[in-house]
Design a protein around this motif. Structure first.
Motif, PDB file in Angstrom:
ATOM      1  N   TYR A 150      -8.538   4.492  -7.227  1.00  0.00           N
ATOM      2  CA  TYR A 150      -8.478   3.368  -7.862  1.00  0.00           C
ATOM      3  C   TYR A 150      -9.816   2.379  -7.954  1.00  0.00           C
ATOM      4  CZ  TYR A 150      -6.302  -1.032  -9.078  1.00  0.00           C
ATOM      5  OH  TYR A 150      -5.759  -2.185  -9.894  1.00  0.00           O
ATOM      6  N   ASN A 154       0.098   4.088  -4.621  1.00  0.00           N
ATOM      7  CA  ASN A 154       1.171   2.823  -4.694  1.00  0.00           C
ATOM      8  C   ASN A 154       1.529   2.666  -3.147  1.00  0.00           C
ATOM      9  OD1 ASN A 154       1.609   2.604  -7.745  1.00  0.00           O
ATOM     10  ND2 ASN A 154       2.737   4.503  -7.474  1.00  0.00           N
ATOM     11  N   THR A 155       0.660   3.014  -2.193  1.00  0.00           N
ATOM     12  CA  THR A 155       0.991   2.302  -0.869  1.00  0.00           C
ATOM     13  C   THR A 155       0.158   1.187  -0.312  1.00  0.00           C
ATOM     14  OG1 THR A 155      -0.452   4.264  -0.101  1.00  0.00           O
ATOM     15  CG2 THR A 155       1.917   4.509  -0.293  1.00  0.00           C
ATOM     16  N   ASN A 203      -2.327   1.925  -7.927  1.00  0.00           N
ATOM     17  CA  ASN A 203      -1.513   2.943  -8.453  1.00  0.00           C
ATOM     18  C   ASN A 203      -1.748   4.537  -8.399  1.00  0.00           C
ATOM     19  OD1 ASN A 203      -3.054   2.566 -10.316  1.00  0.00           O
ATOM     20  ND2 ASN A 203      -1.362   1.170 -11.680  1.00  0.00           N
ATOM     21  N   ILE A 217      -2.356  -3.473  -6.895  1.00  0.00           N
ATOM     22  CA  ILE A 217      -1.617  -2.413  -6.133  1.00  0.00           C
ATOM     23  C   ILE A 217      -2.353  -1.101  -6.845  1.00  0.00           C
ATOM     24  CG2 ILE A 217       0.369  -0.819  -5.753  1.00  0.00           C
ATOM     25  CD1 ILE A 217       2.151  -3.237  -5.960  1.00  0.00           C
ATOM     26  N   SER A 261       6.698   0.902   1.271  1.00  0.00           N
ATOM     27  CA  SER A 261       6.157   2.273   1.152  1.00  0.00           C
ATOM     28  C   SER A 261       5.907   2.903   2.420  1.00  0.00           C
ATOM     29  CB  SER A 261       4.833   2.213   0.565  1.00  0.00           C
ATOM     30  OG  SER A 261       3.840   1.407   1.203  1.00  0.00           O
ATOM     31  N   LYS A 311      -1.932  -2.429  -1.234  1.00  0.00           N
ATOM     32  CA  LYS A 311      -2.333  -3.460  -1.966  1.00  0.00           C
ATOM     33  C   LYS A 311      -3.279  -4.232  -1.751  1.00  0.00           C
ATOM     34  CE  LYS A 311       0.928  -6.533   0.043  1.00  0.00           C
ATOM     35  NZ  LYS A 311       1.909  -7.633  -0.107  1.00  0.00           N
ATOM     36  N   VAL A 340       2.045  -1.812   0.806  1.00  0.00           N
ATOM     37  CA  VAL A 340       2.824  -2.207  -0.014  1.00  0.00           C
ATOM     38  C   VAL A 340       4.326  -1.995   0.443  1.00  0.00           C
ATOM     39  CG1 VAL A 340       4.377  -1.455  -2.216  1.00  0.00           C
ATOM     40  CG2 VAL A 340       1.415  -1.391  -1.997  1.00  0.00           C
TER      41      VAL A 340
END
Length: 135
Positions: free
Chosen positions: A99, A70-71, A95, A93, A121, A73, A118
């Motif tokens: 990913y 989550n940091t 997550n 993003i 973050s 995008k 993001v």
């Protein structure tokens, strides 16, 4: 001569695009190839553009492995060989720390992946290491 002119125009477009990712971002552009693995670190205000010419029309898969979920995008664009405006393919993003994204793009062209941090973050994680793998 037309192909050379189109390629030069595409290169200029991509460079201009990469530096306009965000108003305050410092950006870099990296030309990549299928099967390649690329490592980088991204901080607040940074941006990174990856250009994959002649991406597979049967699907190009991209794996982003980051040190913190989550940091990061990103968004994809598809540039057709005849020029014109790029087609926006969507954003995401990352997550999870591993990913997987990207598949089944349009007919021959250039895939552009732009990664940024993001918002929010960057205080707990000023820098995030990641890798991008194209398959």
């Amino acid at each position: 001569m037309n192909k050379l002119t189109a390629r030069i125009a595409l290169l200029v477009f991509v460079i201009v695009f990469a530096f306009s990712v965000t108003a305050s971002a410092s950006s870099t552009v990296i030309g990549v190839q299928k099967g390649g693995l690329y490592y980088n670190t991204i901080s607040a205000g940074d941006g990174q553009a990856y250009i994959l010419p002649n991406a597979s029309t049967t699907g190009t898969s991209i794996t982003i492995t980051s040190s913190v979920a989550n940091t990061i995008k990103g968004h994809f664009e598809w540039q057709l060989p005849n020029g014109g405006a790029p087609i926006q393919l969507g954003s995401f993003i990352a997550n999870t720390t591993v990913y997987n994204t990207g598949s089944a793009y349009y007919s021959p062209g250039t895939l552009i992946l732009v990664l940024e941090r993001v918002p929010g973050s960057t205080t707990p994680y000023p820098t995030v290491s990641y890798s991008v793998k194209y398959n």
